[in-house]
Design a protein around this motif. Structure first.
Motif, PDB file in Angstrom:
ATOM      1  N   PHE A 134       5.988  -4.053  -4.456  1.00 54.77           N
ATOM      2  CA  PHE A 134       5.154  -3.528  -5.674  1.00 54.77           C
ATOM      3  C   PHE A 134       5.403  -2.226  -6.162  1.00 54.77           C
ATOM      4  CE2 PHE A 134       2.698  -5.982  -2.415  1.00 54.77           C
ATOM      5  CZ  PHE A 134       1.961  -7.221  -3.132  1.00 54.77           C
ATOM      6  N   GLU A 135       5.149  -2.072  -7.704  1.00 57.36           N
ATOM      7  CA  GLU A 135       5.220  -0.841  -8.295  1.00 57.36           C
ATOM      8  C   GLU A 135       4.415   0.101  -7.810  1.00 57.36           C
ATOM      9  OE1 GLU A 135       5.407  -1.266 -12.468  1.00 57.36           O
ATOM     10  OE2 GLU A 135       6.579  -3.183 -12.616  1.00 57.36           O
ATOM     11  N   ASN A 136       2.898   0.061  -7.596  1.00 56.24           N
ATOM     12  CA  ASN A 136       2.337   1.059  -7.317  1.00 56.24           C
ATOM     13  C   ASN A 136       1.771   1.012  -6.035  1.00 56.24           C
ATOM     14  OD1 ASN A 136       2.406   2.191 -10.107  1.00 56.24           O
ATOM     15  ND2 ASN A 136       0.983   0.418 -10.700  1.00 56.24           N
ATOM     16  N   VAL A 137       2.442   1.845  -5.051  1.00 57.50           N
ATOM     17  CA  VAL A 137       2.110   1.801  -3.576  1.00 57.50           C
ATOM     18  C   VAL A 137       1.922   3.536  -3.479  1.00 57.50           C
ATOM     19  CG1 VAL A 137       2.374   1.352  -1.203  1.00 57.50           C
ATOM     20  CG2 VAL A 137       2.975  -0.144  -3.016  1.00 57.50           C
ATOM     21  N   LYS A 160      -4.097  -3.759  -8.669  1.00 58.68           N
ATOM     22  CA  LYS A 160      -3.066  -2.862  -9.708  1.00 58.68           C
ATOM     23  C   LYS A 160      -2.440  -1.687  -8.866  1.00 58.68           C
ATOM     24  CE  LYS A 160      -3.678  -0.176 -13.827  1.00 58.68           C
ATOM     25  NZ  LYS A 160      -4.635   0.357 -14.903  1.00 58.68           N
ATOM     26  N   THR A 161      -2.940  -1.208  -7.855  1.00 60.43           N
ATOM     27  CA  THR A 161      -2.456  -0.113  -7.162  1.00 60.43           C
ATOM     28  C   THR A 161      -2.718  -0.432  -5.683  1.00 60.43           C
ATOM     29  OG1 THR A 161      -2.732   1.464  -8.694  1.00 60.43           O
ATOM     30  CG2 THR A 161      -2.134   2.600  -6.581  1.00 60.43           C
ATOM     31  N   ILE A 162      -2.119  -0.190  -4.621  1.00 58.71           N
ATOM     32  CA  ILE A 162      -2.164  -0.416  -3.293  1.00 58.71           C
ATOM     33  C   ILE A 162      -2.206   1.104  -2.602  1.00 58.71           C
ATOM     34  CG2 ILE A 162      -1.834  -1.453  -1.040  1.00 58.71           C
ATOM     35  CD1 ILE A 162      -0.051  -3.468  -2.919  1.00 58.71           C
ATOM     36  N   TYR A 163      -3.206   1.288  -2.128  1.00 61.15           N
ATOM     37  CA  TYR A 163      -3.578   2.488  -1.201  1.00 61.15           C
ATOM     38  C   TYR A 163      -3.452   2.235   0.196  1.00 61.15           C
ATOM     39  CZ  TYR A 163      -5.050   4.867  -5.791  1.00 61.15           C
ATOM     40  OH  TYR A 163      -5.136   5.020  -6.850  1.00 61.15           O
TER      41      TYR A 163
END
Length: 290
Positions: free
Chosen positions: A157-160, A132-135
């Motif tokens: 991706f949207e959430n990085v 969902k999110t990539i940190y």
């Protein structure tokens, strides 16, 4: 994996006089011994080259190069900047620096290909693709790698979220929403970052998938990671070699694109339209106007 010094300590009672001389020098000066040939180490302590080779074999290593590698593994995260300069001077003095550095980088890419786990690589790509999110976490010189990876992943991706070079409190403020739906990619090479280890441990406790990009299975990042991507960086010079780590990141990006081909094609189709509309890139076509 037993530390070389532990092996020496366990077997020292059975050493010959020559072996005791070698063991004593390694124990006190392994930062210097790590970059000596068997012949040089032997002449330094007053024994023959063959005695040094036999010493390595009797400790359980498959020849002197394996023991030398063990010494280098021990020191990479302990060398100070001044010691790195001294090592660089001793290894490259009088030689062709350009040729030497480039050849060492070529060798590191070859070793990276041999040592990294293909299974972990594929699992890392799958985890990133589902997240969902990539940190992406890295500090100091490794921050450049995080920035590069973050740039391309942000296009896909949207959430990085790239976390680098920030205070300890700020790290946890940026990570406090991380969950089991997310992935964190921690990047650290010798000298290893305590901040990276702590951030990855925090993410692991929150249930996130943890991917380590580091130089060795002896790295402290390994114990808190689900998947480990090994990229050799052992220049042991004043500057860290990021050639192999960057190649690993390139492979990670390419594999992610291929794993999500249809979505990425759609995304980049829209981006191309925007880039063209706003003249983002130089148009090399010859102006048709007279």
């Amino acid at each position: 994996m037993k530390n070389l010094l532990s092996l020496i300590n366990e077997q020292k009672s059975g050493f010959s006089k020559g072996q005791r001389l070698i063991a004593g020098f390694i124990t006190e000066h392994y930062d210097k011994a790590a970059f000596m040939t068997a012949s040089k180490l032997g002449s330094t302590v007053g024994v023959s080259e063959s005695t040094v080779v036999r010493f390595a074999t009797e400790l359980g290593y498959d020849g002197y190069p394996k023991m030398q590698k063990a010494m280098q593994e021990m020191i990479r995260d302990k060398l100070t900047s001044v010691q790195r300069i001294e090592v660089t001077q001793s290894r490259m003095s009088g030689g062709n620096v350009l040729e030497s550095v480039l050849n060492k980088d070529i060798e590191k890419i070859r070793r990276t290909l041999e040592e990294t786990s293909k299974e972990d690589f594929e699992n890392a790509v799958s985890a990133v693709s589902r997240a969902k999110t990539i940190y992406i976490f890295a500090v100091r010189s490794s921050a450049a790698l995080a920035s590069f990876l973050g740039y391309y992943y942000s296009l896909i991706f949207e959430n990085v979220k790239v976390i680098s070079n920030c205070g300890e409190t700020e790290v946890y403020e940026k990570l406090f929403r991380i969950s089991s739906d997310d992935v964190i990619i921690g990047i650290s090479f010798p000298r290893y970052s305590n901040a990276a280890i702590q951030a990855m441990t925090f993410a692991k406790k929150r249930g996130a998938k943890v991917i380590a990009l580091t130089d060795s299975m002896a790295s402290p990042l390994v114990s808190v990671s689900d998947y480990v991507l090994i990229a050799k960086s052992d220049m042991a010079a004043v500057v860290d070699s990021l050639v192999a780590p960057l190649s690993m990141i390139n492979a990670l990006i390419v594999a992610t694109v291929l794993n999500m081909e249809s979505e990425v094609k759609h995304t980049f189709g829209m981006l191309e339209s925007i880039w063209q509309e706003y003249d983002v890139y130089q148009n090399n076509r010859k102006d048709e106007a007279d």
